[in-house]
Write a protein that holds these residues in place. Sequence first.
Motif, short mmCIF file in Angstrom:
data_model
loop_
_atom_site.label_atom_id
_atom_site.label_comp_id
_atom_site.label_asym_id
_atom_site.label_seq_id
_atom_site.Cartn_x
_atom_site.Cartn_y
_atom_site.Cartn_z
N LEU A 87 36.97 44.22 44.86
CA LEU A 87 36.06 43.09 44.68
C LEU A 87 36.60 42.09 43.65
O LEU A 87 36.31 40.90 43.69
N PHE A 88 37.40 42.60 42.73
CA PHE A 88 37.82 41.82 41.57
C PHE A 88 38.38 40.43 41.91
O PHE A 88 37.87 39.41 41.44
N PRO A 89 39.42 40.35 42.74
CA PRO A 89 39.98 39.00 42.99
C PRO A 89 39.03 38.08 43.76
O PRO A 89 39.24 36.87 43.78
N LEU A 90 37.99 38.64 44.35
CA LEU A 90 37.06 37.82 45.12
C LEU A 90 36.03 37.15 44.22
O LEU A 90 35.26 36.30 44.66
N ALA A 91 36.00 37.53 42.95
CA ALA A 91 34.98 37.06 42.02
C ALA A 91 33.59 37.31 42.60
O ALA A 91 32.69 36.49 42.49
N ALA A 92 33.46 38.43 43.28
CA ALA A 92 32.18 38.72 43.93
C ALA A 92 31.83 40.18 43.68
O ALA A 92 32.70 40.99 43.34
N HIS A 110 32.29 33.49 47.99
CA HIS A 110 32.82 32.23 48.51
C HIS A 110 33.22 32.44 49.96
O HIS A 110 33.76 33.50 50.31
N ASN A 113 36.38 34.06 51.12
CA ASN A 113 36.58 35.50 50.90
C ASN A 113 35.62 36.38 51.70
O ASN A 113 35.58 37.59 51.51
N LEU B 355 43.70 38.31 38.92
CA LEU B 355 42.81 37.76 37.89
C LEU B 355 42.72 36.23 38.00
O LEU B 355 41.65 35.65 37.89
N LYS B 357 43.11 34.50 40.64
CA LYS B 357 42.29 34.20 41.82
C LYS B 357 40.81 34.36 41.47
O LYS B 357 39.97 33.53 41.81
N LYS B 358 40.50 35.41 40.77
CA LYS B 358 39.11 35.65 40.38
C LYS B 358 38.58 34.52 39.51
O LYS B 358 37.47 34.02 39.71
N TYR B 361 37.83 31.47 41.67
CA TYR B 361 36.65 31.56 42.54
C TYR B 361 35.36 31.65 41.74
O TYR B 361 34.33 31.12 42.14
#
Lengths: 502, 427
Positions: A87-92, A110, A113, B355, B357-358, B361
Amino acid sequence: MTRYFLFYILILFSVTSMAKTKNGNPMKESLVLLPVKNDPTVSLKIWFKAGSQNDPRGKEGLAYITARLISEGATKKNSYEQILEKLFPLAAGYSASASAEMTVYSGRVHKDNLEVYYPLFLDGILHPSFSQEDFSRIKDETINYLTTTLKYSSDEELGKAVLYQYIFQDTPYGHIEQGTISGVKSITLEDVRNFYNQYYNRNNFVIGLAGGYSKKFADRLQKDLLRLPEGTPGTAPAINYEPIKGVNVTMVNKDAPATAISFGFPIDLIRGEKDWYALAIANSWLGEHRNSSSHLYQVIREARGLNYGDYSYIENFPNGGQRQMPPVNEARRRQIFEVWIRPVPNETRHFVLRAAMRELKNFIDKGLTPEEFELTRKFLRNYVLHYAPETEMRLGYALDDRFYGIQGSHLETFRKMMDQLTVEDVNQAIRKYLNYDNMKVAIITKDAEGFKEALENNTTSPITYSTPKADKVYEEDKEIQDYKLNIPNGNIKITNLEELFR
Amino acid sequence: MARTKAEKIFPYNYTTTKLDNGLTVILVPMDSPGLTSYYSVVRTGSRDEWEPGKSGFAHFFEHMMFRGTDKYPGPVYDGIITSLGADANAYTSDDLTVYHLNFASDDLEKVIELESDRFQNLKYDVREFQTESGAVYGEYRKGKTSPWEVAFEKLQDMAFDKHTYKHTTIGFEQDIKDMPNMYDYSISFFKRYYRPENVVVLVVGDFKKDNALKLIKKYYSSWKPGYVNPEITPEPPQTAERSTVVNYPGKTLPLLIVSYKGDAFDVKNKNILSSVLVGDLAFGETSDIYKKLVLKEQKVQFIQADFGFSRDPKLLYIYSMVKDPKDVEYVKEEIYKTLADFQNTLVEKQKLSNLKKKERYSFLMHLDTPDNVAGFLPQFITLTGGIDVVDELYSGLDKITPEDIRQAARFYFMPEKRNVVLVRGEN
C-alpha cells in the motif's frame, strides 16, 4: 445560491439495484453511488450492519476489535507487513470503524493506482486471516486505551464517555465502542471469527462508491463482494432505557486541576424528521459546536473567561475536541441531547454547572426570539455546506441517509428546511423534546465528596474573578450563585477512576 | 516517477501579487462550485516572542483578533460571520498564526472587508483583554492533562537555551498567568507584527481573480507598513547530549522522545530535504524498526518520526509509546541502531522511489477542496513568503539519492545534537 443546489443534485444520487446470487435467489443489494467525474480519486465504503450494540454480553469491544483486525491485520494471502509494503507507494490504505450501529470498511485511492489498490482492499474484507500476532497487538492497544489513555489524557472525552454509559446503562448502547476492560480481555480469536462470520456476510452490507470511478468498476465491485459468505442481515437489538427521573449525577473522583462536566438526556428524534431540523436550529443557537455563536459559549467563555468552550448537541459527536464538523457513519436509532462544558477551574465548578443549567432552563422556557431564529437559520443554511465538501464525506453522509431511511439527502433537506421552518416550529420542538427536570450529569473532578455535599445542600457558590467584568455580568452572577439545581438526595453517586470501563 | 525540472506538481494556476504596502496576495482559483477559503497568514508565531515573560503571546493574540473594531465590534463581527454561515477559526504554532474562513463565494467582498478591517483597526478594552486571558488559561489546563503536552513542554525547555523555541506555543505557565497584566504590551505586539509586510492573504476556491485582487486592493491599501523584526537570539550549537525524565501525574505508558537539532528550512539544502524522507524510511509503517517493535516483538504501542520544517533550526523528533517500562532502554537503543544503519548503509533505491511516489500521491490526493488546498500552504508561506517553493520542494525531493540520505543521517544524528525525554506515569 441556486448554484449549490445544482451542485448537490448533480452529484448526489443513489441507486438501489437488484442482483442475483449464484443459486438464483434474488438478493436485494443496496448500492450508493456518487460519481464525481473530475475527482482524481475513488472512495469506497462498505457498510456492514453491525456495531458495538451487537457485542455479546461479557465480550464488549468485539465489534471494534473485529473491525480493527480486518483493516490492520494479515489476510490469507499477505502478512500485515506485506500489505503495508504494497500500500505504501500508493499513498493509500483502508480502515474500518465500528460505531454503535455501523461498521464501515473504507478506502480512498488516486485513480492512477486503483488497479493495484483494489485487489488489496478486496482481499482485506474477503480473506482476513485473523492471526494471533495481529490480535495480540490490537487487543493490547485497546486495553491500554481503556486503562490509561481515556482515563488520564483527556478529561473532557472521559466525561462524555461516562455520560453516554450513564444514560444508556444496561442497554446495548451502555458501553463505549472500545468495550470494557474485562470484555476485551475475554475476547478470543474464535469470538472474532464468529463475529466476522455472522455479520460480514453478503446479505448484510451496503456498498458506497464515489469519485472518479467507471461504471465497469462499480459492476466489478458489486460482483466481487458477492463472494462474501452467505448469511443473514444483522439485527438491531432494542434500546430500552428507564426514563430518567430528576437530576442524577455521577462524579468521577480524579486528582485534576480542572473539572469536566457533561449532561443530557435521551431525545426521541432522529434526522430526517421535520422536528429534527427545527431542533437543530434551536441547538445551534444554544451551543453550536466549536463556534463562538454558541450562547453557552458566550455566557461561560466569552463574558466570563471560565473555560475554552461550551456546546450542545442533538446527535452523538465523538472526538469533539479533534474535529470541527460532525462525523459520518456514527448513525444511531437513539440519540441524546447533550451539553459539553470544557474543563473549568475546580473552584468554579458549582457556579458553572448552575450557569449552564440556568441557561438551559431559560432557553426552554423562553424559546428563541424571531431575531435569534432568523440569524441561526441563516447561519445553518450556509454552514451546512462545510459539513461535507469532500467527496468521501458526502459518501459518508449518503450511507447515513440510507441508515436513517432518508429519501434524497439529509444535507439537502437540511438547507431546504431552513427556508421552510418557522420560529413557532422551533419553539414547539424545544418544548416537545427538551427538559431541565430529568437528566443525567457526568462530572470528572477532584474532591468529589466536597462537590457532592455542596450540590446536596445547594450551597451558595459566589464567584470572584481575577480580572474585572462587565456590570451586567456581576448582576447575573448574583442570580447564578444561588440558582437551585434541585438534585434530590441520593441522586449523586461517586465513582473512582479505576472503576470505570471495567 | 522522474520528472523534468519544468514539471509543476501543484495542480492549480495561481498568481502572487505584492501590494505597495508590502502585503502579499496569493490567489488560487479552483473548481469548487460556490465555495471559497480565505486565509490570512501572519508570519509570526511563538518564535517571535523574544522578550522575557512574554511567551504564549502570539497565541493569546490570536484570541484577541476576534474582539472587533470600532466599525465592527466583536459581537457585530461574530453576528456577521454567523449570518454568512462561514466556518471561521484560527490557529497558532511556533512560526505562524493563521486566520481562516470557508464561506459561500457570493460573500467574498464582505469577508475581505471584515478581515481587512480587523487587521488594520483591531480595538479592545482592558476588560475584554483580561477576560480572554482566562480562556487561554483554560486552554492550557485542558491541554496539560495529556502526557504529550507535558513531554513537549519539557523537551523544548531543555533543548533550547537562547532561542525562543524554548517555550511551546501555548507558553510558559507563569507567563500565561501574568497575561492579564499585559494589555499595553499586547497593543505593541499588534503594532509590530500585524503589518502588511508580515502578512500574506491567500484565497482559494470559486472566484474571479481580477475581481478578488481589485477588492483586496480596495480594502487593504490603506494599511500602513511598519513591521519590526523580532530580536531572536540564535541558539548556539549544542555540544553534548541532554536528557531528562519527567513524572506525569497520572497513568500512562512510558513516552520516549528522541530528538536531534535540525536546520532552518532551505529548499536548496539537501540535508533538510533528505531528513524528511529519512523520517518515513527509518520509522514509517514499512520501516524495519516498525516491523520489529510494533508488529513482531510488540514492545511499543507505536513509533514514528516527525522531521518537519521550521523557520529557524529546531528539532527532528522520533517518538514512541513503550508498553513495559523495563523496555525503555532497549527501545532507545533500537532507535539509535536504526539511525546508525542509515549512517552506514545506503538505502535501497526501490524503497526510496516508493517513498517518492507515496509523497507525490498523498500530496495530490489531499488537494480536493479549497480548505484542504489553502490549509496545506501556510507552512510554506511562513517559511518563504510565498508558495513557489512547493514545486521546488517536490522536484528537490525527487532528486534525493541514497547517498544524500546517508549524508543527512551522518550530519544530524550525532549524540551531541541529541535531546531525550522520557515521561513516566504513576503506574
